[in-house]
Design a protein around this motif. Structure first.
Motif, mmCIF file in Angstrom:
data_model
loop_
_atom_site.group_PDB
_atom_site.id
_atom_site.type_symbol
_atom_site.label_atom_id
_atom_site.label_comp_id
_atom_site.label_asym_id
_atom_site.label_seq_id
_atom_site.Cartn_x
_atom_site.Cartn_y
_atom_site.Cartn_z
ATOM 1 N N SER A 67 -45.767 -64.141 -22.584
ATOM 2 C CA SER A 67 -45.222 -65.588 -22.412
ATOM 3 C C SER A 67 -43.549 -65.509 -22.147
ATOM 4 C CB SER A 67 -45.251 -66.512 -23.674
ATOM 5 O OG SER A 67 -44.672 -65.505 -24.741
ATOM 6 N N LYS A 68 -43.098 -64.070 -22.075
ATOM 7 C CA LYS A 68 -41.764 -64.040 -21.563
ATOM 8 C C LYS A 68 -41.621 -63.602 -20.206
ATOM 9 C CE LYS A 68 -37.638 -61.849 -23.509
ATOM 10 N NZ LYS A 68 -36.955 -61.029 -24.402
ATOM 11 N N LYS A 69 -41.168 -64.619 -19.669
ATOM 12 C CA LYS A 69 -41.277 -64.744 -18.057
ATOM 13 C C LYS A 69 -40.009 -63.504 -17.289
ATOM 14 C CE LYS A 69 -42.840 -69.222 -17.320
ATOM 15 N NZ LYS A 69 -43.919 -68.930 -18.030
ATOM 16 N N SER A 70 -39.270 -63.288 -18.106
ATOM 17 C CA SER A 70 -38.192 -62.094 -17.803
ATOM 18 C C SER A 70 -38.767 -60.977 -17.724
ATOM 19 C CB SER A 70 -36.599 -62.478 -18.482
ATOM 20 O OG SER A 70 -37.019 -62.047 -19.765
#
Length: 83
Positions: free
Chosen positions: A58-61
């Motif tokens: 869920s951490k786009k970066s």
């Protein structure tokens, strides 16, 4: 070469699982840079670790950086096969 890649992917998978466990325990974590460096060698293990442990998905970066690492892997694999 195959045994090395198999071991590297298993270790990477395990490290992603360990980091997820540490996250659940609110304890010391493995840096994202270390996870990405391991992913450079064991991209398949990292991808499976991300999916199975639901870690960093869920951490786009992180996902953007991971995709770049996979693309680098593909370019290196292509160059290795061509030569």
């Amino acid at each position: 070469m195959i045994p090395f890649l198999l071991i590297a992917n298993l270790i990477t998978f395990g490290v992603f699982g360990f980091d997820k466990l540490q996250a659940k325990r609110h304890q010391w974590r493995i840096s994202e840079n270390a996870l990405l460096a391991l992913s450079l060698i064991g991209a398949v293990g990292a991808a499976f670790g991300m999916m199975i442990f639901n870690h960093k998905v869920s951490k786009k970066s992180f996902l953007v950086k991971f995709i770049l690492v996979v693309l680098i892997d593909l370019v290196l694999l292509y160059r290795l096969i061509r030569h």
